[in-house]
Design a protein around this motif. Sequence first.
Motif, PDB file in Angstrom:
ATOM      1  N   GLY A 206       0.668  -1.298  -0.003  1.00  0.00           N
ATOM      2  CA  GLY A 206       0.069   0.042   0.337  1.00  0.00           C
ATOM      3  C   GLY A 206       1.042   1.101  -0.018  1.00  0.00           C
ATOM      4  O   GLY A 206       1.789   1.327   0.349  1.00  0.00           O
ATOM      5  N   MET A 207       0.187   2.111  -0.235  1.00  0.00           N
ATOM      6  CA  MET A 207       1.071   3.681  -0.164  1.00  0.00           C
ATOM      7  C   MET A 207       0.976   4.221   1.030  1.00  0.00           C
ATOM      8  O   MET A 207       1.790   4.734   1.549  1.00  0.00           O
ATOM      9  N   THR A 208       0.042   3.577   1.918  1.00  0.00           N
ATOM     10  CA  THR A 208       0.313   3.801   3.417  1.00  0.00           C
ATOM     11  C   THR A 208      -0.374   2.777   4.263  1.00  0.00           C
ATOM     12  O   THR A 208      -0.913   1.678   3.500  1.00  0.00           O
ATOM     13  N   GLY A 209       0.075   2.669   5.458  1.00  0.00           N
ATOM     14  CA  GLY A 209      -0.457   1.377   6.201  1.00  0.00           C
ATOM     15  C   GLY A 209      -0.465   1.702   7.721  1.00  0.00           C
ATOM     16  O   GLY A 209      -0.362   2.774   8.263  1.00  0.00           O
ATOM     17  N   LEU A 210      -0.574   0.514   8.406  1.00  0.00           N
ATOM     18  CA  LEU A 210      -0.866   0.543   9.868  1.00  0.00           C
ATOM     19  C   LEU A 210       0.488   1.243  10.385  1.00  0.00           C
ATOM     20  O   LEU A 210       0.592   1.923  11.551  1.00  0.00           O
TER      21      LEU A 210
ATOM     22  N   ARG B 206       7.769  -2.614  12.491  1.00  0.00           N
ATOM     23  CA  ARG B 206       7.081  -2.276  11.188  1.00  0.00           C
ATOM     24  C   ARG B 206       6.338  -3.586  10.739  1.00  0.00           C
ATOM     25  O   ARG B 206       5.246  -3.498  10.430  1.00  0.00           O
ATOM     26  N   VAL B 207       7.090  -4.588  10.653  1.00  0.00           N
ATOM     27  CA  VAL B 207       6.722  -5.858  10.275  1.00  0.00           C
ATOM     28  C   VAL B 207       5.510  -6.391  11.015  1.00  0.00           C
ATOM     29  O   VAL B 207       4.418  -6.953  10.748  1.00  0.00           O
ATOM     30  N   GLU B 208       5.502  -6.275  12.406  1.00  0.00           N
ATOM     31  CA  GLU B 208       4.658  -6.494  13.471  1.00  0.00           C
ATOM     32  C   GLU B 208       3.258  -5.743  13.160  1.00  0.00           C
ATOM     33  O   GLU B 208       2.373  -6.277  13.195  1.00  0.00           O
ATOM     34  N   TYR B 209       3.446  -4.543  12.752  1.00  0.00           N
ATOM     35  CA  TYR B 209       2.214  -3.667  12.448  1.00  0.00           C
ATOM     36  C   TYR B 209       1.716  -4.259  11.313  1.00  0.00           C
ATOM     37  O   TYR B 209       0.348  -4.360  10.977  1.00  0.00           O
ATOM     38  N   ASP B 210       2.338  -4.634  10.129  1.00  0.00           N
ATOM     39  CA  ASP B 210       2.176  -5.190   8.811  1.00  0.00           C
ATOM     40  C   ASP B 210       1.369  -6.436   9.087  1.00  0.00           C
ATOM     41  O   ASP B 210       0.168  -6.530   8.354  1.00  0.00           O
ATOM     42  N   LEU B 211       1.716  -7.270   9.843  1.00  0.00           N
ATOM     43  CA  LEU B 211       1.355  -8.785  10.054  1.00  0.00           C
ATOM     44  C   LEU B 211      -0.260  -8.344  10.780  1.00  0.00           C
ATOM     45  O   LEU B 211      -1.215  -9.036  10.540  1.00  0.00           O
ATOM     46  N   SER B 212      -0.458  -7.403  11.671  1.00  0.00           N
ATOM     47  CA  SER B 212      -1.368  -6.890  12.578  1.00  0.00           C
ATOM     48  C   SER B 212      -2.534  -6.444  11.412  1.00  0.00           C
ATOM     49  O   SER B 212      -3.740  -6.868  11.624  1.00  0.00           O
ATOM     50  N   TYR B 213      -2.058  -5.560  10.691  1.00  0.00           N
ATOM     51  CA  TYR B 213      -3.049  -5.288   9.482  1.00  0.00           C
ATOM     52  C   TYR B 213      -3.883  -6.326   8.647  1.00  0.00           C
ATOM     53  O   TYR B 213      -5.029  -6.323   8.580  1.00  0.00           O
ATOM     54  N   ILE B 214      -2.789  -7.321   8.383  1.00  0.00           N
ATOM     55  CA  ILE B 214      -3.255  -8.649   7.700  1.00  0.00           C
ATOM     56  C   ILE B 214      -4.294  -9.253   8.427  1.00  0.00           C
ATOM     57  O   ILE B 214      -5.427  -9.832   7.927  1.00  0.00           O
ATOM     58  N   ASN B 215      -4.119  -9.413   9.861  1.00  0.00           N
ATOM     59  CA  ASN B 215      -4.964 -10.273  10.767  1.00  0.00           C
ATOM     60  C   ASN B 215      -6.212  -9.571  10.900  1.00  0.00           C
ATOM     61  O   ASN B 215      -7.178 -10.314  11.333  1.00  0.00           O
ATOM     62  N   ASN B 216      -6.151  -8.217  10.891  1.00  0.00           N
ATOM     63  CA  ASN B 216      -7.518  -7.499  11.348  1.00  0.00           C
ATOM     64  C   ASN B 216      -8.027  -6.689  10.172  1.00  0.00           C
ATOM     65  O   ASN B 216      -8.876  -5.634  10.510  1.00  0.00           O
ATOM     66  N   TRP B 217      -7.658  -7.038   9.173  1.00  0.00           N
ATOM     67  CA  TRP B 217      -8.216  -6.281   7.901  1.00  0.00           C
ATOM     68  C   TRP B 217      -9.659  -6.063   7.724  1.00  0.00           C
ATOM     69  O   TRP B 217     -10.342  -6.897   7.850  1.00  0.00           O
ATOM     70  N   SER B 218     -10.196  -4.897   7.665  1.00  0.00           N
ATOM     71  CA  SER B 218     -11.518  -4.481   6.952  1.00  0.00           C
ATOM     72  C   SER B 218     -11.569  -3.303   6.308  1.00  0.00           C
ATOM     73  O   SER B 218     -10.628  -2.583   6.503  1.00  0.00           O
ATOM     74  N   LEU B 219     -12.451  -2.984   5.580  1.00  0.00           N
ATOM     75  CA  LEU B 219     -12.823  -1.738   4.889  1.00  0.00           C
ATOM     76  C   LEU B 219     -12.761  -0.467   5.753  1.00  0.00           C
ATOM     77  O   LEU B 219     -12.167   0.658   5.711  1.00  0.00           O
ATOM     78  N   PHE B 220     -13.374  -0.960   7.142  1.00  0.00           N
ATOM     79  CA  PHE B 220     -13.422   0.480   8.068  1.00  0.00           C
ATOM     80  C   PHE B 220     -11.902   0.672   8.523  1.00  0.00           C
ATOM     81  O   PHE B 220     -11.515   1.793   8.804  1.00  0.00           O
ATOM     82  N   LEU B 221     -11.045  -0.248   8.757  1.00  0.00           N
ATOM     83  CA  LEU B 221      -9.822  -0.182   9.196  1.00  0.00           C
ATOM     84  C   LEU B 221      -8.945   0.644   7.947  1.00  0.00           C
ATOM     85  O   LEU B 221      -8.130   1.674   8.223  1.00  0.00           O
ATOM     86  N   ASP B 222      -9.212   0.551   6.597  1.00  0.00           N
ATOM     87  CA  ASP B 222      -8.564   0.940   5.559  1.00  0.00           C
ATOM     88  C   ASP B 222      -9.087   2.465   5.466  1.00  0.00           C
ATOM     89  O   ASP B 222      -7.976   3.551   5.569  1.00  0.00           O
TER      90      ASP B 222
END
Length: 480
Positions: free
Chosen positions: A424-428, A447-463
Motif C-alpha cells: 500500500g501507499m500507506t499502512g498501519l 514495522r513488520v509486526e504492524y503489517d502482520l497485525s493489519y493483515i490479521n485484522n483487515w477490514s474496509l473500516f480499518l482502511d
Amino acid sequence: MTVSNLDTGTQTAIRRQKRLLKNHESLTSLFQLAADVFVAATLLFLLTWIKLESFPPAYRVLTVIAAFSLWFIYSSRGVYRQSSSCLRGCIRLSGAWGILMLLLLLIGFVTKTSEIFSREILLIWAVSVLIFQNISFCIVSYLSKKYKESFGHHLPVIIVGTGSVAQHLVSSLNKNRWLPDKVIGCVRSLDNDDTVSVANVDVLGGLESIRELIKKHDIRRIYIALPMRASEQIEGVNIDLLDENVDVIWAPDIFALNLLNHSVREVAGVPLISLNESPLTSSKASMVLKDVMDRTIAAVALCMLAPLMLWVAYKVKRSSPGPVFFKQDRHGWDGKVIKVWKFRSMKLHDEAHGEVQQATKEDPRITDIGRLIRRTSIDELPQLINVLQGSMSLVGPRPHAVAHNNYYSDKINAYLARHRIKPGMTGLAQINGYRGETETIDKMEKRVEYDLSYINNWSLFLDVKILIKTPISLFSKEIY
C-alpha cells in the motif's frame, strides 16, 4: 457387528459422513434476522406507497436484493452475536447496515439505475430502518436475557489445562450470560505444575482424579485446553471419558503459533484450520470491494492533485539531469516484483554492488525539491498510478526494495509474510510512526509486526481509518 470389529478404513468412512463443523444458530438469532428483513421490506413498501401511491417493479426488485444482502451481510458480520452488550450489538448492526447501503449504491452506480428511485424515499428508508432495527435488536436482546435469567439453568463445566487458552475459556464462559456453561474449576495435565488457581477458579486436581470430580460436581461438559504437543493426553482423556455421560470439547491451543489470517472451515467433513492464509484468497467479495474503493479514490485523487503533480514534475526536471519519475523494483502481492512509481528526489547515482542504500539525514544525493517532497511524502503520489494498475493498494504494507527484502528476510521472523496482501501507499505501521528510514533491526521488526497485525485484522473500516490518519502522521516524524 460392533464398532470395535470394523476395520480402520470403514470406521473412518463412517465418521466422515457426519459434519464436524456445525452451524450453531439460536432461535433468537433467527428471529432477529427475520424481524430485520421484515422491518426493511415493510418500511420500503410503506414509504413508496405513501409517496407514489403504488409499488413499482423497480422497488420490488430492490426489496428482494436488500433482503438477501441483509441476510448475507448481517450473518457474515456477526450482528446477532449474543455474547456482547446491547450497545456493541447496535454498533455492529449499524455498521452492517452501512455496508449494505454502500453495496446498494454501488449496484445502482454500476447498473445505472439509481435515477429510477426517489432519493427522498431511499434516504428516509435508510435512516428509519436503522432506527427500527436497533430498537428491535435491543427489545429482543432484553427479552432473551430476562428469559434466560428466569428459566435458564447452569451447566457445570471443568476445563482440562491451566494454560493461556484455559484461562481465556474460564473468563469468557463465566462472563457470557448467553451460555449455560459455568466453569467450576480446572484440572492439571499430567506434565503440569502445581498451579492452584486459574482466572478466579480453583485447580481441583490432576487428570487422575477427573472421574471423581465428574461425580462429585455433577459435571456435564469438559473442555480440553491442552497444547498440541499433548496429543496423546488429549486422546487418552477422550477415550477415558467415552463411558461417562459428559460432553467432551477440544479447544486446540494453536495461538502459540505465528498465525496469519487464521480461520476454520470444512471440506468433505474434515475440519481445516488455516494457520497461514492470504486474505485475498479467503475473502474474495471483501477484496473486490477494497479494489473498487482503491481505484475509485485513486482516480479521483489523480484528477484533484494534477496541478500539484505537474508543478512537482516541473521542479524535479529543473533540479538535476534525469527523468521526472523514479521506478524501483519492489516486491508486491505474493512476492511478485513490481515497478513502484515515485517522483525522483535524488541526483542520478550508481548503487555499489547492486545494493540499495536508504536515504539518511543530510544525504548529499537528495536535491532541494527532493528534500521537500520526501518530508511531505509528495514523492509517493505517483503510486496512485500503481493503484489504478492494480499492482498496489491505497492501504497495505509498504513495499520495500528487493535488496532490503533479501537482507531482512533472514533476520526477521515471518518478514516475507507481509507479501500475502497487496502493498500500500500507506499502512498501519506508517500511522504509528514507523515510516521513513529504519536504522535498526528493531525498528524494522516493529514495522513488520504492524503489517502482520493489519493483515490479521483487515477490514474496509480499518482502511478508511488509516487513510484519515495518514495526513496527520506526516507531521509525526521527520523523513529524510
